[in-house]
Design a protein around this motif. Structure first.
Motif, PDB file in Angstrom:
ATOM      1  N   UNK A   1       0.833  -1.197   0.000  1.00  0.00           N
ATOM      2  CA  UNK A   1       0.000   0.000   0.000  1.00  0.00           C
ATOM      3  C   UNK A   1       0.873   1.255   0.000  1.00  0.00           C
ATOM      4  N   UNK A   2       1.942   1.238   0.776  1.00  0.00           N
ATOM      5  CA  UNK A   2       2.808   2.417   0.890  1.00  0.00           C
ATOM      6  C   UNK A   2       4.115   2.136   0.149  1.00  0.00           C
ATOM      7  N   UNK A   3       5.145   1.771   0.888  1.00  0.00           N
ATOM      8  CA  UNK A   3       6.427   1.367   0.317  1.00  0.00           C
ATOM      9  C   UNK A   3       7.182   0.576   1.379  1.00  0.00           C
ATOM     10  N   UNK A   4       8.276  -0.041   0.970  1.00  0.00           N
ATOM     11  CA  UNK A   4       9.039  -0.904   1.875  1.00  0.00           C
ATOM     12  C   UNK A   4       9.603  -0.123   3.059  1.00  0.00           C
ATOM     13  N   UNK A   5      10.069   1.090   2.824  1.00  0.00           N
ATOM     14  CA  UNK A   5      10.651   1.893   3.891  1.00  0.00           C
ATOM     15  C   UNK A   5       9.617   2.245   4.966  1.00  0.00           C
ATOM     16  N   UNK A   6       8.432   2.632   4.544  1.00  0.00           N
ATOM     17  CA  UNK A   6       7.373   2.971   5.498  1.00  0.00           C
ATOM     18  C   UNK A   6       6.968   1.745   6.300  1.00  0.00           C
ATOM     19  N   UNK A   7       6.840   0.604   5.637  1.00  0.00           N
ATOM     20  CA  UNK A   7       6.477  -0.630   6.340  1.00  0.00           C
ATOM     21  C   UNK A   7       7.552  -1.015   7.352  1.00  0.00           C
ATOM     22  N   UNK A   8       8.810  -0.855   6.983  1.00  0.00           N
ATOM     23  CA  UNK A   8       9.904  -1.172   7.904  1.00  0.00           C
ATOM     24  C   UNK A   8       9.887  -0.241   9.117  1.00  0.00           C
ATOM     25  N   UNK A   9       9.632   1.047   8.898  1.00  0.00           N
ATOM     26  CA  UNK A   9       9.534   1.999  10.007  1.00  0.00           C
ATOM     27  C   UNK A   9       8.368   1.636  10.926  1.00  0.00           C
ATOM     28  N   UNK A  10       7.246   1.271  10.330  1.00  0.00           N
ATOM     29  CA  UNK A  10       6.068   0.899  11.121  1.00  0.00           C
ATOM     30  C   UNK A  10       6.349  -0.349  11.949  1.00  0.00           C
ATOM     31  N   UNK A  11       7.021  -1.314  11.347  1.00  0.00           N
ATOM     32  CA  UNK A  11       7.338  -2.543  12.072  1.00  0.00           C
ATOM     33  C   UNK A  11       8.307  -2.257  13.222  1.00  0.00           C
ATOM     34  N   UNK A  12       9.278  -1.405  12.989  1.00  0.00           N
ATOM     35  CA  UNK A  12      10.231  -1.040  14.039  1.00  0.00           C
ATOM     36  C   UNK A  12       9.506  -0.326  15.185  1.00  0.00           C
ATOM     37  N   UNK A  13       8.632   0.611  14.854  1.00  0.00           N
ATOM     38  CA  UNK A  13       7.856   1.322  15.873  1.00  0.00           C
ATOM     39  C   UNK A  13       6.978   0.348  16.656  1.00  0.00           C
ATOM     40  N   UNK A  14       6.324  -0.566  15.952  1.00  0.00           N
ATOM     41  CA  UNK A  14       5.472  -1.572  16.586  1.00  0.00           C
ATOM     42  C   UNK A  14       6.284  -2.373  17.603  1.00  0.00           C
ATOM     43  N   UNK A  15       7.467  -2.843  17.186  1.00  0.00           N
ATOM     44  CA  UNK A  15       8.327  -3.627  18.077  1.00  0.00           C
ATOM     45  C   UNK A  15       8.779  -2.805  19.289  1.00  0.00           C
ATOM     46  N   UNK A  16       9.092  -1.528  19.067  1.00  0.00           N
ATOM     47  CA  UNK A  16       9.507  -0.663  20.169  1.00  0.00           C
ATOM     48  C   UNK A  16       8.379  -0.458  21.173  1.00  0.00           C
ATOM     49  N   UNK A  17       7.162  -0.285  20.682  1.00  0.00           N
ATOM     50  CA  UNK A  17       6.012  -0.102  21.572  1.00  0.00           C
ATOM     51  C   UNK A  17       5.776  -1.359  22.400  1.00  0.00           C
ATOM     52  N   UNK A  18       5.876  -2.508  21.756  1.00  0.00           N
ATOM     53  CA  UNK A  18       5.701  -3.777  22.468  1.00  0.00           C
ATOM     54  C   UNK A  18       6.714  -3.892  23.607  1.00  0.00           C
ATOM     55  N   UNK A  19       7.980  -3.607  23.300  1.00  0.00           N
ATOM     56  CA  UNK A  19       9.030  -3.695  24.322  1.00  0.00           C
ATOM     57  C   UNK A  19       8.832  -2.645  25.425  1.00  0.00           C
ATOM     58  N   UNK A  20       8.436  -1.436  25.029  1.00  0.00           N
ATOM     59  CA  UNK A  20       8.309  -0.368  26.038  1.00  0.00           C
ATOM     60  C   UNK A  20       7.217  -0.676  27.056  1.00  0.00           C
ATOM     61  N   UNK A  21       6.205  -1.421  26.652  1.00  0.00           N
ATOM     62  CA  UNK A  21       5.131  -1.789  27.569  1.00  0.00           C
ATOM     63  C   UNK A  21       5.340  -3.175  28.184  1.00  0.00           C
ATOM     64  N   UNK A  22       6.454  -3.817  27.842  1.00  0.00           N
ATOM     65  CA  UNK A  22       6.761  -5.133  28.408  1.00  0.00           C
ATOM     66  C   UNK A  22       5.774  -6.205  27.983  1.00  0.00           C
ATOM     67  N   UNK A  23       5.314  -6.143  26.739  1.00  0.00           N
ATOM     68  CA  UNK A  23       4.296  -7.073  26.260  1.00  0.00           C
ATOM     69  C   UNK A  23       4.832  -8.141  25.291  1.00  0.00           C
ATOM     70  N   UNK A  24       6.135  -8.321  25.267  1.00  0.00           N
ATOM     71  CA  UNK A  24       6.720  -9.274  24.338  1.00  0.00           C
ATOM     72  C   UNK A  24       6.112 -10.669  24.452  1.00  0.00           C
ATOM     73  N   UNK A  25       5.738 -11.040  25.675  1.00  0.00           N
ATOM     74  CA  UNK A  25       5.191 -12.374  25.911  1.00  0.00           C
ATOM     75  C   UNK A  25       3.842 -12.616  25.220  1.00  0.00           C
ATOM     76  N   UNK A  26       3.161 -11.557  24.768  1.00  0.00           N
ATOM     77  CA  UNK A  26       1.862 -11.713  24.115  1.00  0.00           C
ATOM     78  C   UNK A  26       1.995 -11.966  22.609  1.00  0.00           C
TER      79      UNK A  26
END
Length: 94
Positions: free
Chosen positions: A67-92
């Motif tokens: 829908x967008x481009x590879x760079x935007x998707x990679x940034x979104x995935x990185x942000x998603x992973x950072x949010x998961x770690x920041x809230x300590x939700x990796x186990x979910x």
């Protein structure tokens, strides 16, 4: 508690609006157009991807790159992973 959190996240994805998505994109440094935001919202509502399933999450980010481009998707995935770690939700997430 984990079921409750998972349902909250899934519900937020299903009910996200294009204006909210555009607001988040500006807030977190992504460049997407109104048309791309609408296409992303359409995808999320039509397919209701499960971000807690590794395979479904990968498919979701692949669709985002189409829908967008590879760079935007990679940034979104990185942000998603950072949010998961920041809230300590990796186990979910598989």
């Amino acid at each position: 508690m984990s079921i409750f959190i998972k349902e909250l996240v899934k519900n937020k994805l299903r009910n996200l609006s294009s204006s909210e998505l555009l607001n988040y994109s500006n807030k977190y440094g992504f460049q997407i157009s109104e048309k791309q935001a609408q296409a992303i919202i359409h995808y999320l509502r039509q397919y209701s991807p499960d971000p807690f399933d590794a395979v479904k999450r990968k498919e979701m980010f692949q669709q985002l790159s189409l829908i967008t481009d590879q760079e935007t998707a990679a940034k979104a995935q990185k942000l998603f992973d950072e949010i998961i770690r920041s809230y300590g939700l990796e186990h979910l997430f598989d």
